[in-house]
Structures are given as C-alpha cells and as structure tokens.
Design an enzyme around this catalytic site. Structure first.
Site, PDB file in Angstrom:
ATOM      1  N   ARG A  79      11.169  -6.370   5.119  1.00 44.53           N
ATOM      2  CA  ARG A  79      11.093  -4.947   5.469  1.00 44.53           C
ATOM      3  C   ARG A  79      11.603  -4.707   6.897  1.00 44.53           C
ATOM      4  O   ARG A  79      12.204  -3.666   7.180  1.00 44.53           O
ATOM      5  CB  ARG A  79       9.639  -4.467   5.342  1.00 44.53           C
ATOM      6  N   ARG A 139      -0.818  -8.582  13.497  1.00 49.71           N
ATOM      7  CA  ARG A 139      -1.339  -7.623  12.509  1.00 49.71           C
ATOM      8  C   ARG A 139      -2.123  -8.359  11.426  1.00 49.71           C
ATOM      9  O   ARG A 139      -3.172  -7.890  10.972  1.00 49.71           O
ATOM     10  CB  ARG A 139      -0.186  -6.813  11.910  1.00 49.71           C
ATOM     11  N   LYS A 148       0.823  -1.216   0.000  1.00 54.86           N
ATOM     12  CA  LYS A 148       0.000   0.000   0.000  1.00 54.86           C
ATOM     13  C   LYS A 148       0.857   1.267   0.000  1.00 54.86           C
ATOM     14  O   LYS A 148       0.559   2.216  -0.711  1.00 54.86           O
ATOM     15  CB  LYS A 148      -0.932   0.050   1.240  1.00 54.86           C
ATOM     16  N   ARG A 180     -10.228   0.416   8.486  1.00 55.10           N
ATOM     17  CA  ARG A 180      -9.654  -0.862   8.920  1.00 55.10           C
ATOM     18  C   ARG A 180     -10.721  -1.815   9.467  1.00 55.10           C
ATOM     19  O   ARG A 180     -10.401  -2.932   9.837  1.00 55.10           O
ATOM     20  CB  ARG A 180      -8.656  -0.649  10.046  1.00 55.10           C
ATOM     21  N   ARG A 216      10.746  -0.015  12.138  1.00 54.84           N
ATOM     22  CA  ARG A 216       9.430   0.055  12.763  1.00 54.84           C
ATOM     23  C   ARG A 216       9.336  -0.971  13.873  1.00 54.84           C
ATOM     24  O   ARG A 216       9.654  -2.145  13.682  1.00 54.84           O
ATOM     25  CB  ARG A 216       8.338  -0.226  11.717  1.00 54.84           C
TER      26      ARG A 216
HETATM   27  P1  AMP Z   1      -0.033   0.805   9.119  1.00 52.52           P
HETATM   28  O1  AMP Z   1       1.091   1.773   8.990  1.00 52.52           O
HETATM   29  O2  AMP Z   1      -1.224   1.162   8.265  1.00 52.52           O
HETATM   30  O3  AMP Z   1       0.398  -0.619   8.911  1.00 52.52           O
HETATM   31  O4  AMP Z   1      -0.565   0.898  10.622  1.00 52.52           O
HETATM   32  C1  AMP Z   1       0.275   0.615  11.726  1.00 52.52           C
HETATM   33  C2  AMP Z   1      -0.570   0.488  12.992  1.00 52.52           C
HETATM   34  O5  AMP Z   1      -1.280   1.708  13.221  1.00 52.52           O
HETATM   35  C3  AMP Z   1      -1.652  -0.592  12.954  1.00 52.52           C
HETATM   36  O6  AMP Z   1      -1.138  -1.864  13.300  1.00 52.52           O
HETATM   37  C4  AMP Z   1      -2.620  -0.055  14.011  1.00 52.52           C
HETATM   38  O7  AMP Z   1      -2.134  -0.271  15.333  1.00 52.52           O
HETATM   39  C5  AMP Z   1      -2.572   1.448  13.767  1.00 52.52           C
HETATM   40  N1  AMP Z   1      -3.577   1.885  12.759  1.00 52.52           N
HETATM   41  C6  AMP Z   1      -3.330   2.431  11.528  1.00 52.52           C
HETATM   42  N2  AMP Z   1      -4.464   2.741  10.893  1.00 52.52           N
HETATM   43  C7  AMP Z   1      -5.470   2.391  11.728  1.00 52.52           C
HETATM   44  C8  AMP Z   1      -6.897   2.435  11.634  1.00 52.52           C
HETATM   45  N3  AMP Z   1      -7.527   2.925  10.544  1.00 52.52           N
HETATM   46  N4  AMP Z   1      -7.629   1.986  12.706  1.00 52.52           N
HETATM   47  C9  AMP Z   1      -7.013   1.513  13.809  1.00 52.52           C
HETATM   48  N5  AMP Z   1      -5.685   1.409  13.953  1.00 52.52           N
HETATM   49  C10 AMP Z   1      -4.909   1.846  12.929  1.00 52.52           C
END
Ligand code: AMP
Length: 187
Positions: free
Chosen positions: A126, A143, A14, A87, A132
C-alpha cells in the site's frame, strides 16, 4: 439500528471492508484516522499538534478522538460503522458510556484476523501508492507495536461482553465481506 465496530491491525483490510459494509447497511462511516488526516490536511491547530504523532505511528491522545466520536454519535441518525476506534480499552469503555448517553447500543465488534507477516506485506504494498506519510517501514513497525500493546486487549473487552465476532481476514475481498455479513445477519 446497527452500530458496529470494525476492528483489526493496520493492514487488516478495515478500510476496504468498511466501504462494503457501509454501502450494504447504509451506515455512517466514522474513521478516526480519516478525521485526523483531514485536520492535518486543513492545517487546523489540532492538525498541527497531531502531525508528528501520526507520522511516528503512535496513537494520539484519547481526549482528541473521544470528542470526535461524541460529536459523530450525537449527529448520526442511521447507524454507525466505527473504523479505527476504539484503539485501547479506555476508549472502548468511553464508547460504551457515550453510546448509553445518546440512548444507543453497540451491536457487535467484528475483528479481521490476519497474520503479522501478511499485514507487513500488505502495508508495504500500500505504501507504494497510498501517499500516506505513515506508510513506511519504520512507522509500520511502530504502528504494529502500538496495536499489539494497546489495541489487541480491546478484543478481550468485547469478548467478555459476548460481542466479539472473529473473521478470517485472508482471502478474496468479497468472500471476507460475505462472511462478515453472514455473521451480522445471524445476530
Ligand atoms: P488509521 O487510519 O486508523 O490507521 O490511523 C492512522 C493514525 O491515526 C494512527 O496511527 C494514530 O496515530 C491515529 N489514530 C487513528 N485512530 C485513533 C484512535 N482511535 N486513537 C488514537 N489515535 C488514533
């Protein structure tokens, strides 16, 4: 004005595809993950509250991300690429309401389709360079579990609205991007 949700499991690409789409269509890139990581880096009150949740790989509460998205839509003038949001189905329903509130409409939801083994392989790769704290084997499993239980039903939500575009997320980055662009141009 284009307003697109880019959807896919963690590791589906993404981030990479967002960058290409944002550049091509001059969109405002709204990544809830990036916004949340910034709160943590800035050591805000919110950042302190969400750090352990994000480190575990679980989703943070809807209220937190919904408020961020509301502000982002209110201040946008060029069209938005939503990355990492919605999400779960409740967030998808809220997004429809927020878009209507601001006189906007979601154009489509593009989902990147990548098999589970490939997702894990990419995320472990990654993890070696990303820095991260949620890129480790234990968190990656959580996740993916969160994705399968809570996020996957969002695809059916947009399918029912006729807005779901499914793209094969395996192969060359530029080919995947070309397929996304072709699907958007067809709309
Ligand atoms: P990402 O960078 O999109 O993989 O998001 C990393 C982390 O941020 C996720 O594992 C969640 O803990 C939190 N997160 C990101 N977007 C959301 C969302 N829309 N709703 C809830 N938690 C989120």
């Amino acid at each position: 004005m284009l307003n697109i949700v880019l959807f896919g499991a963690p590791g589906a690409g993404k981030g990479t595809q967002s960058d290409l789409l944002v550049a091509k269509y001059n969109l405002n890139h709204i990544s809830t993950g990036d916004l949340l990581r910034k709160e943590i880096a800035d050591q805000t009150e919110l950042g302190k509250r969400i750090k352990s949740i994000m480190d575990s790989g679980s989703l943070v509460s809807d209220d937190i991300v919904v408020e961020m998205i509301d502000k982002a839509i209110a201040s946008d003038k060029q069209g938005i690429l939503f990355d990492g949001f919605p999400r779960n189905v409740a967030q998808a329903e809220t997004l429809d309401k927020l878009m209507a509130k601001h006189g906007r409409r979601l154009t489509c939801m593009v989902s990147l389709d990548v098999p589970r083994e490939e997702l894990i392989r990419r995320m472990l790769e990654r993890a070696k360079i990303s820095g991260r704290s949620d890129d480790n084997e234990e968190t990656i499993k959580n996740r993916l579990k969160e994705y399968e239980n809570k996020t996957l039903p969002v695809a059916a939500y947009y399918e029912a609205q006729g807005k779901h575009i499914k793209i094969n997320g395996e192969g060359k980055i530029e080919d995947i991007s070309a397929n996304i662009v072709a699907a958007i141009e067809k709309l």
